[in-house]
Design a protein around this motif. Structure first.
Motif, short mmCIF file in Angstrom:
data_model
loop_
_atom_site.label_atom_id
_atom_site.label_comp_id
_atom_site.label_asym_id
_atom_site.label_seq_id
_atom_site.Cartn_x
_atom_site.Cartn_y
_atom_site.Cartn_z
N LEU A 92 4.28 34.78 16.23
CA LEU A 92 4.93 33.43 17.06
C LEU A 92 4.90 32.73 16.11
O LEU A 92 4.00 31.83 15.58
N GLU A 96 5.57 28.20 20.12
CA GLU A 96 5.25 28.90 21.41
C GLU A 96 3.60 29.40 21.65
O GLU A 96 3.75 29.36 22.39
N TYR A 100 2.19 28.53 24.83
CA TYR A 100 1.65 30.18 25.45
C TYR A 100 0.27 28.98 26.30
O TYR A 100 0.07 29.39 27.29
#
Length: 244
Positions: A92, A96, A100
């Protein structure tokens, strides 16, 4: 002002008949950087585990920001935790990864993430995959992950381990800024110079017991009457040997 954000009384942990932590009584005030020292096996990791609700005490009580640690779902809202090997999904990007984790908290933290990316000088690299990051950049990402919900207490386990001098300096500067913003920092490390530079108070664990607790100046004066010693002198005096 007396404003304890961490309080423990008689905190104890036993693993298979072996005492890891014994009778820990501790009060840490808000906005304090508390350095937790001790040789391997002294109980530092177990203490951090209990205070972050990852390990259940055998006996005793503890509270974070007035919330008993047995109320795990409430305590985790008050704390941030940076383990020595922080969990990051390297495929990632940093943005990101942080989105998350915010999603797991069911929180809209976009503005806070943007603020911290800027503060940690990661804006230009935020959309690069973490697998391309240096260890220092990855550690900064992990710090943002631990900080983005604005915790009352930030627990750091060896936060400068393995970093080059420039990255280590950047992390130390951030820790100082965090404490200035009234966040309490519990810092576990083997690097005495980091504690000497940053800590307002120091606790030394040995064989599971808190054998010294006070400001660096107080502890040094206790060991070296003229106050001319170092935390290394304190450590050697109360543990009977070098940290290894």
């Amino acid at each position: 002002m007396d404003d304890p954000v961490i309080e423990t009384e008689g905190l104890r942990k036993v693993y298979d008949g072996t005492v890891a932590v014994e009778g820990l009584d501790l009060r840490v005030e808000r906005g304090t950087v508390f350095g937790l020292l001790g040789p391997n096996g002294a109980g530092k990791t177990t203490t951090m585990g209990m205070l972050t609700t990852l390990t259940t005490p055998t006996a005793g009580t503890a509270a974070i920001a007035g919330t008993p640690i047995d109320d795990r779902s409430a305590v985790v809202e008050h704390i941030g935790y940076l383990p020595e090997s922080p969990p990051l999904y390297e495929e990632l990007t940093a943005r990101e990864q942080l989105a998350y984790v915010a999603g797991l908290r069911e929180a809209d933290l976009d503005d806070r993430i943007a603020e911290l990316l800027d503060r940690f000088d990661l804006v230009d690299a935020a959309d690069d995959r973490i697998e391309t990051y240096s260890k220092g950049m990855a550690q900064k990402t992990s710090l943002i992950q631990a900080l983005m919900h604005d915790p009352d207490v930030l627990f750091l386990d060896e936060p400068t381990s393995g970093l080059d001098p420039r990255a280590a300096r950047a992390v130390r500067e951030v820790i100082g800024e965090i404490a200035d913003a009234e966040t309490t920092v519990v810092l576990s490390t083997h690097i005495l110079s980091v504690v000497e530079e940053l800590a307002d108070r120091v606790g030394v664990l040995y064989d599971g017991e808190l054998v010294a607790d006070g400001s660096p100046a107080e502890l040094i004066a206790r060991v070296e009457g003229d106050g001319a010693g170092t935390l290394e002198d304190v450590f050697l005096e109360v543990t009977g040997g070098p940290d290894r």
